[in-house]
Design a protein around this motif. Structure first.
Motif, PDB file in Angstrom:
ATOM      1  N   GLU A 119     -62.975 123.386   5.482  1.00 51.37           N
ATOM      2  CA  GLU A 119     -64.264 123.390   5.988  1.00 51.37           C
ATOM      3  C   GLU A 119     -65.166 123.107   4.837  1.00 51.37           C
ATOM      4  N   ALA A 120     -65.151 123.917   3.832  1.00 51.95           N
ATOM      5  CA  ALA A 120     -66.155 123.950   2.941  1.00 51.95           C
ATOM      6  C   ALA A 120     -65.957 122.486   1.908  1.00 51.95           C
ATOM      7  N   GLU A 121     -64.726 121.722   1.756  1.00 48.47           N
ATOM      8  CA  GLU A 121     -64.622 120.680   1.357  1.00 48.47           C
ATOM      9  C   GLU A 121     -65.217 119.571   2.429  1.00 48.47           C
ATOM     10  N   LEU A 129     -70.696 121.057  10.422  1.00 49.76           N
ATOM     11  CA  LEU A 129     -69.735 121.658  11.528  1.00 49.76           C
ATOM     12  C   LEU A 129     -70.491 122.549  12.145  1.00 49.76           C
ATOM     13  N   LEU A 130     -70.084 122.504  13.576  1.00 53.91           N
ATOM     14  CA  LEU A 130     -70.662 123.346  14.561  1.00 53.91           C
ATOM     15  C   LEU A 130     -69.476 123.987  15.381  1.00 53.91           C
ATOM     16  N   LYS A 131     -69.165 125.152  15.300  1.00 54.13           N
ATOM     17  CA  LYS A 131     -68.049 125.913  15.811  1.00 54.13           C
ATOM     18  C   LYS A 131     -68.472 126.880  16.854  1.00 54.13           C
ATOM     19  N   THR A 183     -64.123 133.040   8.816  1.00 55.40           N
ATOM     20  CA  THR A 183     -64.545 131.671   8.460  1.00 55.40           C
ATOM     21  C   THR A 183     -66.051 131.480   8.929  1.00 55.40           C
ATOM     22  N   ALA A 184     -66.952 132.426   9.201  1.00 56.55           N
ATOM     23  CA  ALA A 184     -68.056 132.348   9.403  1.00 56.55           C
ATOM     24  C   ALA A 184     -68.792 132.128   8.220  1.00 56.55           C
ATOM     25  N   VAL A 185     -69.267 130.916   7.753  1.00 59.05           N
ATOM     26  CA  VAL A 185     -70.068 130.701   6.499  1.00 59.05           C
ATOM     27  C   VAL A 185     -71.122 129.814   6.797  1.00 59.05           C
ATOM     28  N   ASP A 186     -72.340 129.899   6.023  1.00 61.12           N
ATOM     29  CA  ASP A 186     -73.563 129.213   6.350  1.00 61.12           C
ATOM     30  C   ASP A 186     -73.309 127.746   6.572  1.00 61.12           C
ATOM     31  N   PRO A 219     -75.110 122.157   2.410  1.00 59.45           N
ATOM     32  CA  PRO A 219     -73.568 121.866   2.149  1.00 59.45           C
ATOM     33  C   PRO A 219     -73.554 123.018   0.807  1.00 59.45           C
ATOM     34  N   PRO A 220     -72.231 123.573   0.843  1.00 54.96           N
ATOM     35  CA  PRO A 220     -71.722 124.567  -0.032  1.00 54.96           C
ATOM     36  C   PRO A 220     -71.628 123.747  -1.487  1.00 54.96           C
ATOM     37  N   SER A 221     -71.978 124.531  -2.538  1.00 56.60           N
ATOM     38  CA  SER A 221     -71.724 123.852  -3.902  1.00 56.60           C
ATOM     39  C   SER A 221     -70.113 124.094  -4.453  1.00 56.60           C
TER      40      SER A 221
END
Lengths: 475, 475
Positions: A119-121, A129-131, A183-186, A219-221
């Motif tokens: 998911e980060a990729e 993403l919306l889960k 798996t909950a991340v910003d 997005p994550p860095s």
């Protein structure tokens, strides 16, 4: 917000997404059985412009089962501008297998770590993403299942799996909590939805999707590592000397070539018999002899078993998806061999040195590549990574020879001369690549190529060694 | 020609093919068992640049079995610039099934007619074909099989099918002759190869391929028909009147919409249960209401069952292949529904009228389309072709309304106004399309859309009628 206004705004936001074609959106629903997931997806889909929407809910095909686990999801990622709705997606599988104890606790945690990385990729590459976790308490679930069973028109919707999941309600509840925690991340948040009031539920999903579209999370860095750990010692092009004092005589070369090719033919046949997939990545300095080496290799293979993928600029379809997609799509089925003439390492070589990828993107790529290769290995793939090096003097000699030979002139481009000017930058990028992507089962082989004959033999030998190591292992 | 010179020229011709990217080449080998086909392909492949070559010899996957027969070949056609080598390709299947009497004589002849149409379509689109028939007499074949069986290293290559084909040598010989007679045409010639002298055989194949590369045969100007016959009466847009005197009241519309959607939900579910694929092609004049009609249709469908394909300009990957490829790749698996928002009819509508396709190409397309649809039907597909028509006055009214409404303005483009200027050219092209692609099971439905409500109901009704007709038939 009134439903009418919400629908109009949602549609407007979707058309804007389709128009900009910069991001894609994945809505993933999972959770308990009998929570009206199908109905909710249908209603949500009815609110959207269906020319830019796709729904994925199918089990794996034979082509999917013959490839690494994540292939089935990579091939379904929506293009930029599109919305993909996944029922259970990459969650249901592990969740239900764990609830039924077909998956051990450790394997379940590993799957969650893979999900985090995946998911980060995606998020880093513009997939938003919306889960959604579908909640229901046990007695409501029982009532709902009983009502379904009693309804002659809808009873066919029920499967024994639904009742089984009802019996495992407590386990699924606990596993779901663990899953969401991990798996909950910003960039990929979880939202819980109660099943009780369907119109309200739809309204909530619509509002969440609208919010996601107009204000997508950052997005994550970085992408997390599934298996960070000690890395084995890596080769170094700056320490290596590709020159050789004496060159191998033609007659001894010919004899050893036949020998190594015979050995490869037997190994490849055995890999096919055992349905092992083989992935060989060739990288190297210009004029180091990748083409010739690949040719000596394929000469020993059954043409029906392998395919050479020459990696050049991405197509427009590839540009509409995360960068790794074009490598995932080329993975071989079990028992087959994919040879990459240049590979996913372009990201941290040419794209880095020539500034074709932003710095954040190629820095992130080391972890993405480690995870990609880990997934190949986890599927049982035999992975060979070969780097062909030559000295600066030998390269110049070969460039000049190419320029002078009519039928080789096409192999020499302006780019080759340009790359040569960046010799030191490339050597630094290459050594960083070696150091950061060396892993057990995914070791680099740095091959000195100033002597073409020795180099070709070493390529064959190296591939044979990897195959034999894998074929000798009991699993 | 000396082997060394031949190899150099062959490679040069291949690189030229790869460089120009105008044509692709298919080399197909079929014929008797025990004729060293595998070895020949390997050796030929060794002569070629393997980065531009691919070999296909696999049986169908589950994804292939769930789609019309020709899908498995369409997905393997090489891109322009590449050479694809097919072992047995689309011949072995029918040949051996007929030899084993799993295929009737009539069905075998039909298959040959399909092959003629398929190869003509490929050739007309820049795919150059070279077909090789591998000959061996019965006693040589027996000796070869016995030698293989006695050789401990190679005995595993033998299957019971090889011996079976030996027993059927005479039948395969006769069927092969018939097959070659029917399918030998200038643009797809057959060459016979004797198995006796392998080096000579390879030399011969190399020379034939070289000849094919440097002097490819002329593409055909027409494609043959598999089932030319009387065409049912077709609608005519020039005779039809899309205007309606009275418009349908909103309340009666709402009631009938719910009714038709309920009927569709039941029909679609039954089609899924019986694993029938459904393909719906929507064409129509600008602003006739395709989008709205498709929306009313999908509202009644399970989102997991269907996908809407919006056909716009081809991608660069699609441009590297024959024009029909981009429709083949989107065909639904059994039990699923593909809705095409614009379709393969663009070839004989916008591409014809706007001069985007050469005249010879769109003229040829009628036969190609008839054959494409015949293949869908032969696989059991339910096919619906809907054309949405409006009057010139109503179109102008809608364009103006769109221009005046902020959230609809995006739907109106300069192209829409341009198309309007060619109103008569389009109407002529549309009527020719109706007349030339009307066929049993593939009838056009021309829908008058000046009254949106009546039009949407008629779309639903029409799809329901098609589904019910198919569901009522015993097969």
């Amino acid at each position: 917000m009134q439903t009418r206004i919400l629908r109009a705004r949602l549609l407007e936001a979707q058309l804007d997404l389709a128009h900009r074609r910069e991001q894609s959106v994945i809505v993933l629903l999972t959770g308990h059985a009998a929570t009206h997931k199908g109905r909710l997806v249908n209603e949500l889909n009815h609110w959207l412009e269906n020319r830019h929407t796709e729904v994925h809910a199918l089990g794996p095909s034979s082509e999917e089962q013959e490839r690494p686990y994540w292939w089935r999801f990579w091939r379904r990622i929506p293009d930029r501008g599109r919305i993909g709705i996944f029922i259970h997606g990459w969650y249901g599988d592990g969740l239900f297998a764990r609830a039924e104890r077909r998956l051990s606790p450790g394997a379940f945690r590993d799957r969650l770590a893979e999900i985090r990385a995946f998911e980060a990729e995606l998020a880093a590459e513009g997939v938003v993403l919306l889960k959604l976790w579908m909640d229901i308490d046990r007695s409501d679930q029982r009532h709902h299942l009983q009502a379904l069973q009693a309804d002659p028109v809808r009873a066919w919707q029920l499967t024994t799996a639904d009742w089984q999941r009802h019996l495992q309600h407590a386990a699924i509840e606990a596993l779901g909590r663990e899953m969401r925690n991990v798996t909950a991340v910003d960039h990929a948040p979880w939202r819980r939805l109660d099943f009780r009031d369907p119109p309200e539920q739809l309204q909530r999903v619509g509002a969440l999707l609208h919010e996601t579209l107009v204000a997508p999370p950052e997005p994550p860095s970085e992408v997390p590592e599934v298996m960070a750990g000690e890395m084995p010692a890596a080769p170094s092009i700056r320490r290596a000397d590709p020159r050789t004092k004496t060159s191998l005589k033609k007659s001894s070369y010919a004899a050893r070539l036949v020998e190594e090719q015979g050995r490869l033919a037997i190994n490849a046949r055995e890999a096919a018999r055992r349905r092992l997939p083989v992935v060989l990545a060739f990288e190297g300095l210009d004029a180091a002899g990748k083409g010739g080496s690949i040719h000596r290799l394929t000469a020993a293979l059954d043409a029906r078993q392998y395919r050479v993928h020459r990696i050049a600029a991405p197509s427009d379809e590839e540009l509409a998806l995360p960068w790794a997609w074009r490598f995932w799509r080329r993975l071989p089925a079990d028992g087959r061999i994919a040879i990459f003439d240049r590979s996913w390492y372009g990201r941290v070589l040419v794209e880095r040195v020539e500034g074709l990828a932003p710095e954040a993107a190629w820095r992130r790529a080391y972890a993405e590549i480690r995870e990609f290769e880990r997934q190949l290995l986890a599927h049982g793939t035999v992975l060979g990574k070969l780097f062909l090096a030559i000295s600066q003097e030998e390269q110049l000699r070969r460039f000049k020879a190419r320029a002078a030979t009519p039928h080789k002139r096409h192999k020499l481009t302006d780019e080759d001369w340009r790359n040569r000017e960046r010799w030191d930058d490339y050597r630094q990028a290459i050594d960083e690549m070696f150091a950061r992507t060396q892993a057990p089962g995914a070791e680099w082989e740095l091959i000195a190529c100033d002597d073409k004959r020795r180099a070709r033999l070493r390529v064959l030998e190296s591939v044979n060694e990897r195959l034999e190591a894998r074929l000798a292992s009991p699993i």
